[in-house]
Design a protein around this motif. Structure first.
Motif, PDB file in Angstrom:
ATOM      1  N   SER A   1       0.834  -1.204   0.000  1.00  0.00           N
ATOM      2  CA  SER A   1       0.000   0.000   0.000  1.00  0.00           C
ATOM      3  C   SER A   1       0.871   1.257   0.000  1.00  0.00           C
ATOM      4  O   SER A   1       0.603   2.213  -0.739  1.00  0.00           O
ATOM      5  N   PHE A   2       1.922   1.233   0.821  1.00  0.00           N
ATOM      6  CA  PHE A   2       2.832   2.378   0.892  1.00  0.00           C
ATOM      7  C   PHE A   2       3.529   2.600  -0.454  1.00  0.00           C
ATOM      8  O   PHE A   2       3.708   3.744  -0.894  1.00  0.00           O
ATOM      9  N   SER A   3       3.933   1.493  -1.110  1.00  0.00           N
ATOM     10  CA  SER A   3       4.596   1.601  -2.409  1.00  0.00           C
ATOM     11  C   SER A   3       3.660   2.188  -3.466  1.00  0.00           C
ATOM     12  O   SER A   3       4.079   2.979  -4.321  1.00  0.00           O
TER      13      SER A   3
ATOM     14  N   CYS B   1      11.954   8.191   0.760  1.00  0.00           N
ATOM     15  CA  CYS B   1      11.163   6.987   1.037  1.00  0.00           C
ATOM     16  C   CYS B   1      11.662   5.790   0.232  1.00  0.00           C
ATOM     17  O   CYS B   1      11.716   4.667   0.747  1.00  0.00           O
TER      18      CYS B   1
END
Length: 256
Positions: free
Chosen positions: A64-66, A91
């Motif tokens: 999800s973060f990617s 990040c």
């Protein structure tokens, strides 16, 4: 840097971020598969291993973060937003370091992971009742598709409580060798045979899984290296574009 080079950098960075977005969706999908799957060895391990459930949640979070990061990178590249490009680079660097740390941890903990897997599978085999539980269905599926029996060897089933306490000559139906009679054996539960030589596969599933990994290690390694290259290129392009935007902003400042 010329305008043509800037435009090329922007669209290359957009392209890499699009790939990164897809990569994040793939990781999240893999995490969801581990969490919800009931047709493979993962399901067998998941019922007894809290570590695997934690790993699945981590993969969902990282995926999800990617995806969010890839979306922000696309915005930063197209609209030349310097703060987004800097955040994207930071990040991405953290993700790359995290992947390296995870790979090193798995490598040095491989023996304990192998032992934990063996213990979990042994418990599944010992407590197998053929009542279509999720772990049992997954184990039957694995034995059928990989044409194996037990974890280390077919004799692992001798420790099963149902087989030990039965007066019949029972064996796991999913261990049945499809090339031997009878040919109409069910896919799960226990089967009986009057002969001393059971019509089952002799090879343990650990060897089969190991052979599969060895056969496909080139593909797995290639995917990992490809992901690392994409991340490195994204970092290089984002820093180059960020530096160019900074220089353009500096030249636009009126000089007195």
């Amino acid at each position: 840097m010329g305008k043509g080079c800037i435009a090329a950098t922007k669209y290359f960075l957009f392209f890499f971020n699009l790939i990164f977005f897809i990569f994040g969706a793939t990781i999240m999908g893999f995490g969801l598969w581990i969490l919800l799957d009931n047709q493979s060895l993962i399901a067998v391990l998941q019922d007894s291993s809290m570590v695997l459930k934690v790993v699945s949640y981590i993969l969902i979070g990282v995926g999800s973060f990617s995806m969010i990061l890839g979306f922000l990178g696309c915005l930063g590249a197209i609209y030349e937003i310097r703060c987004l490009l800097g955040l994207y680079f930071t990040c991405l660097l953290l993700i790359l370091l995290g992947q390296v740390a995870a790979a090193v941890l798995i490598y040095f903990q491989r023996d304990s992971l192998r032992n934990e897997t063996s213990e979990i599978v042994s418990q599944v085999i010992e407590n197998y009742t053929g009542q279509n539980k999720t772990a049992e269905q997954a184990w039957d599926y694995l034995q059928r598709t990989m044409q194996c029996c037990g974890w280390l060897r077919s004799e692992d089933w001798d420790e099963n409580h149902m087989i030990k306490n039965s007066s019949e000559n029972l064996y796991s139906c999913s261990c049945h060798n499809a090339s031997l009679q009878p040919f109409n054996v069910t896919d799960s539960g226990f089967c009986s045979d009057a002969s001393n030589k059971l019509p089952i596969y002799e090879t343990g599933c650990m060897d089969k899984v190991g052979s599969w990994l060895f056969t496909n290690y080139g593909i797995i390694l290639g995917i990992c290296l490809g992901v690392a290259v994409i991340e490195l290129l994204g970092m290089i392009l984002s820093m180059g574009l960020c530096k160019t935007v900074h220089q353009e902003d500096y030249t636009k400042v009126p000089k007195y």
